[in-house]
Design a protein around this motif. Sequence first.
Motif, PDB file in Angstrom:
ATOM      1  N   ARG A 213      41.121  50.096  45.979  1.00  0.00           N
ATOM      2  CA  ARG A 213      42.061  48.985  45.938  1.00  0.00           C
ATOM      3  C   ARG A 213      41.333  47.703  45.530  1.00  0.00           C
ATOM      4  NH1 ARG A 213      43.522  47.397  50.712  1.00  0.00           N
ATOM      5  NH2 ARG A 213      43.641  49.520  51.520  1.00  0.00           N
TER       6      ARG A 213
ATOM      7  N   ARG B 237      40.787  46.015  41.968  1.00  0.00           N
ATOM      8  CA  ARG B 237      41.668  45.044  41.317  1.00  0.00           C
ATOM      9  C   ARG B 237      41.076  43.646  41.336  1.00  0.00           C
ATOM     10  NH1 ARG B 237      46.896  45.405  44.742  1.00  0.00           N
ATOM     11  NH2 ARG B 237      45.193  45.083  46.202  1.00  0.00           N
ATOM     12  N   ASN B 238      40.279  43.355  42.375  1.00  0.00           N
ATOM     13  CA  ASN B 238      39.785  41.988  42.533  1.00  0.00           C
ATOM     14  C   ASN B 238      38.587  41.718  41.637  1.00  0.00           C
ATOM     15  OD1 ASN B 238      41.721  41.732  44.483  1.00  0.00           O
ATOM     16  ND2 ASN B 238      40.309  42.252  46.149  1.00  0.00           N
TER      17      ASN B 238
ATOM     18  N   GLU C   6      37.855  39.262  40.006  1.00  0.00           N
ATOM     19  CA  GLU C   6      37.263  37.922  40.124  1.00  0.00           C
ATOM     20  C   GLU C   6      36.221  37.883  41.241  1.00  0.00           C
ATOM     21  OE1 GLU C   6      40.199  38.748  41.168  1.00  0.00           O
ATOM     22  OE2 GLU C   6      40.541  37.896  43.153  1.00  0.00           O
ATOM     23  N   ILE C   7      36.287  38.852  42.172  1.00  0.00           N
ATOM     24  CA  ILE C   7      35.268  38.876  43.224  1.00  0.00           C
ATOM     25  C   ILE C   7      34.055  39.686  42.801  1.00  0.00           C
ATOM     26  CG2 ILE C   7      34.738  39.613  45.567  1.00  0.00           C
ATOM     27  CD1 ILE C   7      37.518  38.954  46.376  1.00  0.00           C
TER      28      ILE C   7
ATOM     29  N   PRO D 246      31.583  38.778  38.890  1.00  0.00           N
ATOM     30  CA  PRO D 246      30.373  37.952  38.782  1.00  0.00           C
ATOM     31  C   PRO D 246      29.162  38.561  39.476  1.00  0.00           C
ATOM     32  CG  PRO D 246      32.252  36.678  39.590  1.00  0.00           C
ATOM     33  CD  PRO D 246      32.664  38.109  39.618  1.00  0.00           C
ATOM     34  N   ARG D 247      29.397  39.523  40.369  1.00  0.00           N
ATOM     35  CA  ARG D 247      28.274  40.100  41.109  1.00  0.00           C
ATOM     36  C   ARG D 247      27.697  41.317  40.408  1.00  0.00           C
ATOM     37  NH1 ARG D 247      26.192  38.996  45.549  1.00  0.00           N
ATOM     38  NH2 ARG D 247      26.564  41.059  46.423  1.00  0.00           N
TER      39      ARG D 247
ATOM     40  N   VAL E  42      26.461  41.975  37.363  1.00  0.00           N
ATOM     41  CA  VAL E  42      25.217  41.927  36.593  1.00  0.00           C
ATOM     42  C   VAL E  42      24.001  41.927  37.504  1.00  0.00           C
ATOM     43  CG1 VAL E  42      23.848  40.505  35.058  1.00  0.00           C
ATOM     44  CG2 VAL E  42      26.254  40.863  34.590  1.00  0.00           C
TER      45      VAL E  42
ATOM     46  N   LEU F 141      32.390  36.766  55.278  1.00  0.00           N
ATOM     47  CA  LEU F 141      33.013  36.981  53.968  1.00  0.00           C
ATOM     48  C   LEU F 141      34.528  37.065  54.113  1.00  0.00           C
ATOM     49  CD1 LEU F 141      30.915  39.659  52.069  1.00  0.00           C
ATOM     50  CD2 LEU F 141      31.367  37.317  51.368  1.00  0.00           C
ATOM     51  N   GLU F 142      34.950  37.850  55.116  1.00  0.00           N
ATOM     52  CA  GLU F 142      36.383  38.033  55.297  1.00  0.00           C
ATOM     53  C   GLU F 142      37.074  36.715  55.608  1.00  0.00           C
ATOM     54  OE1 GLU F 142      38.282  41.358  57.134  1.00  0.00           O
ATOM     55  OE2 GLU F 142      36.347  42.305  57.518  1.00  0.00           O
TER      56      GLU F 142
ATOM     57  N   ALA G 133      38.040  34.670  52.821  1.00  0.00           N
ATOM     58  CA  ALA G 133      39.029  35.301  51.943  1.00  0.00           C
ATOM     59  C   ALA G 133      38.397  36.154  50.853  1.00  0.00           C
ATOM     60  CB  ALA G 133      39.960  34.260  51.326  1.00  0.00           C
ATOM     61  N   TYR G 134      37.186  36.668  51.122  1.00  0.00           N
ATOM     62  CA  TYR G 134      36.599  37.655  50.218  1.00  0.00           C
ATOM     63  C   TYR G 134      36.831  39.028  50.822  1.00  0.00           C
ATOM     64  CZ  TYR G 134      33.930  34.099  47.695  1.00  0.00           C
ATOM     65  OH  TYR G 134      33.564  33.034  46.933  1.00  0.00           O
ATOM     66  N   ASP G 135      37.322  39.947  50.007  1.00  0.00           N
ATOM     67  CA  ASP G 135      37.382  41.327  50.464  1.00  0.00           C
ATOM     68  C   ASP G 135      35.956  41.856  50.421  1.00  0.00           C
ATOM     69  OD1 ASP G 135      37.598  43.995  50.817  1.00  0.00           O
ATOM     70  OD2 ASP G 135      39.108  44.322  49.275  1.00  0.00           O
TER      71      ASP G 135
ATOM     72  N   TYR H  73      33.421  42.573  47.341  1.00  0.00           N
ATOM     73  CA  TYR H  73      32.243  41.731  47.140  1.00  0.00           C
ATOM     74  C   TYR H  73      30.954  42.533  47.234  1.00  0.00           C
ATOM     75  CZ  TYR H  73      29.295  37.585  47.430  1.00  0.00           C
ATOM     76  OH  TYR H  73      28.354  36.618  47.180  1.00  0.00           O
TER      77      TYR H  73
ATOM     78  N   PHE I  52      27.002  53.064  36.559  1.00  0.00           N
ATOM     79  CA  PHE I  52      26.691  52.634  35.209  1.00  0.00           C
ATOM     80  C   PHE I  52      25.194  52.755  34.907  1.00  0.00           C
ATOM     81  CE2 PHE I  52      27.016  49.510  31.711  1.00  0.00           C
ATOM     82  CZ  PHE I  52      28.112  50.079  31.081  1.00  0.00           C
TER      83      PHE I  52
END
Lengths: 336, 260, 249
Positions: free
Chosen positions: B35, B38-39, B41-42, B45-46, B48, B135-136, B139-141, B145, B156
């Motif tokens: 799930r 989907r995020n 945006e969280i 960025p992490r 790389v 983190l929670e 508002a970071y899942d 994250y 990968f």
Amino acid sequence: MKRREELLAGSVVLLGIVVAVFGTLWLQGRRFGSTETEVHVLMRDVGQLSVGNAVTFRGVPIGRVGDIAVEEGGTAVRIQLLLDGEWILEDDAVAVIAPESMFGDWQAEIVTRSRFPRYDYYEIPAEARLPGGVRILSGYMLPDLSRLTAVADEVAQNVASLTDRFDRAFGQETTDQITQAIDNMEEFTATLRRLADQQSDQFLGIAEDVQNATSEIASVLETARGSLERIDALLASGDLDSILVNTRVITAELSGVSGDISAASRSLSGTLTLADSTFLALNRITARLESGDGSLGRLITDTLLASRAERLVEELNLLMADLRANPRKYVRLSIF
Amino acid sequence: MPTSVLTPVEYIGRWSINSVRSLGKAGYLTTGALRALRNVEIWGPRLVSQMVSVGVASVPIALFIAVFTGIVLALQASYTLTGAVPMYLVGAMVGKSMILELGPVLTGLALAGRVGASTAAEVGTMRVTEQIDALETLAYDPLAYLVVPRVLAGVFMFPVVIVLASAIGILTGWSASLTLLDMSSAEFVRGLRLFFQPWDVGFAVIKSLSFGLIVTSVGSFYGFHAKGGAGGVGVATTRAVVVSSMLILVLDAFWAVVLL
Amino acid sequence: MSIVLRDVYRAFGTNQVLRGLDLEVQDGETLSVIGFSGAGKSVVLKHMVGLIRPDSGDVVVDGKNVNELDVEELNALRRDVGYVFQFAALFDSMSIAENVAMGLRRVPGTYEEEIVSRVRECLALVELEGIEDQYPSELSGGMVKRAGLARAIATRPKYLLYDEPTTGLDPVTVTVIDRLIVRMKEELGVTGIVVTHDIESAYRISDRIAMLHDGRIRICGTVDEIRGSDDPLLRSFLEGRPELAKRAS
Ligand SMILES: Nc1ncnc2c1ncn2[C@@H]1O[C@H](COP(=O)(O)OP(=O)(O)OP(=O)(O)O)[C@@H](O)[C@H]1O
Ligand SMILES: [Mg+2]
């Protein structure tokens, strides 16, 4: 910092992809940047040929198998060969598929039909798809040892049904003789099978056996051939009574010969002798049957069966000759 | 309970209950992580930096292992193949075993130690120091994250690292054959190509993907459920390495059955 | 809107921590929660942001029942709640500035310049100017604590949950933090819940004080009511006299 990380991750990923792609191509034996000639081969069966196997011409590797696919309708297989550089093949060029070494890898050799005229090449149907500028060759697969066993099995079966018909034409005695020939055939098949089973550990011994056996057999075969000549003559004359009498004598002679040899040299020598005598005999007999010469031929209403038997025997003869010449080709050591 | 010593039946019962509970937690984490995909945006960025720490940083150890594996393979192959068997099979053995088996599995096991342990330790420390709770509240899942970028980086980067390792292993096997075994390059390459099939590389890549998935998600799982202080993180780390190593071997067999 | 806990039960294994807890926090007030160590104060706070789910009972924050929210709704709610962890819980892999910026990055449409200036502003509020680029491990315990506070207030939340914000700080800094809590309430109308062991500080900053004991709110009242209460347990707590507590239970 972030930029540096991105650069680092990106270059490692790129390096990985480059190594994977070019490594694969290189291992496949593909040459980079040079031209390729595409040639298609149609044939009934490809054995264990697989994509990437070598294509040779007069023994020199000149390309590789690019693709293998079943033709539409399922009656044939189309093999795509990719030859390095520009190739213009001779008009009667054909492809022979065979094991390349004793380790189970196969190859496609481009030869001319005139060099091996007796092979049963696949006849390319007129409606076969022809991609622009691509030659389509007929192909033939040299069977391997396991196939030999299968063919021998089939021969034995056909001979059995032939005998069934002989039974109706002759008395008990003749049938017995032929049954004995069939027994020989079965023994031959069984030996072959054993051979196939044991091939990996017995390879060296077998190869040596074959050498010894072939020279030994050469002399004995002369005797056998003499006897068989007489069967031939008998069949030609079509005299039923003399057949009955003489077949017994000759068959006794024959089994004596094969018994001698089996005792003298074990396993393969025995096998080859048995095979030689049996096949020569069958060969002649079925030739007679098919040509319809003599009364025997006329007794057989189903000529198809006879001709099928003959084709199989022919194939077996070819194989036996090949086996004697290149025993390594048929004895496979599977390491992986 | 009359005594504190468990009877075998009780022991089995407890074991089963714990197993089912772990499975449940793992399933919960898996669906949560799916799930969390989907995020973007969280985790985006992490990704790389995780690719660097999971993949790029693992290249040296992987290559180190591959160098020696390649040499040993060549020498042992020649030792095994004396007598009637032609020497070019050394090339075949080095290439085939490096690509199909040793490259993926040895590298996978090494990375189970390196990546699995660091994942479990990092995530576990964050768990026991309430950083995951923090983190929670921001508002970071935490799955998005912490877990998703690690697992994606594993999926990968493992194949990339393993491809490089296998290539290096083959190259060192090759040079060992030239210098130590008196083989010619042509012989070695003939053997190398003899049994090579393009699918081998696909097989290795699929294997590597699954190893990357297993190592990072097992590490995340044990880290995520770490309890107590430093001791708890230690337990989580050990379990992560042991379990992911075992799963790598099980998966190895699984793929061999399914794909070969 | 406010925070309401209704008949909340929560156990950890066999340890029944909350036993039918009822608590109501008015909008815009500052409520201090006191209680013995291990009473469950942190657990109560964690219920308010859904970090811990009750075994039974309701937790209603800002008119929403925390138990019934899906992930998205819960995240939306959490953007309005700041949480100061008892042990700061700073992200030790990030600099202080990145720590404080974390919450801001989750607010859509925030520019990097805004984040930088907001981070500086919040650090100044807790008297931590100029440590943006340091890492948590390089700071003292009190500095870490204040950095945690800065992180919680960075997004200008409507609710602030402080878990012992002044424990371990020097008296001057305690006053600074106390004033900050009061300012948050008065200038921004923040509803605050402060878990504290520092009863003097609680008197200074709170509108009401609640005492948590035995998994329930034993006493809840205004500062004056608490000062004047003769509940032996409360007196034991306020005066630091264990013998009173023993007699009470
Ligand atoms: N995640 C958890 N797992 C198990 N038990 C827990 C957990 N969190 C809290 N507890 C238990 O709940 C009880 C209350 O803990 P809590 O941290 O709320 O105490 P507290 O009132 O905040 O104490 P302090 O003033 O020392 O911070 C303790 O007995 C603790 O062991
Ligand atoms: Mg606490």
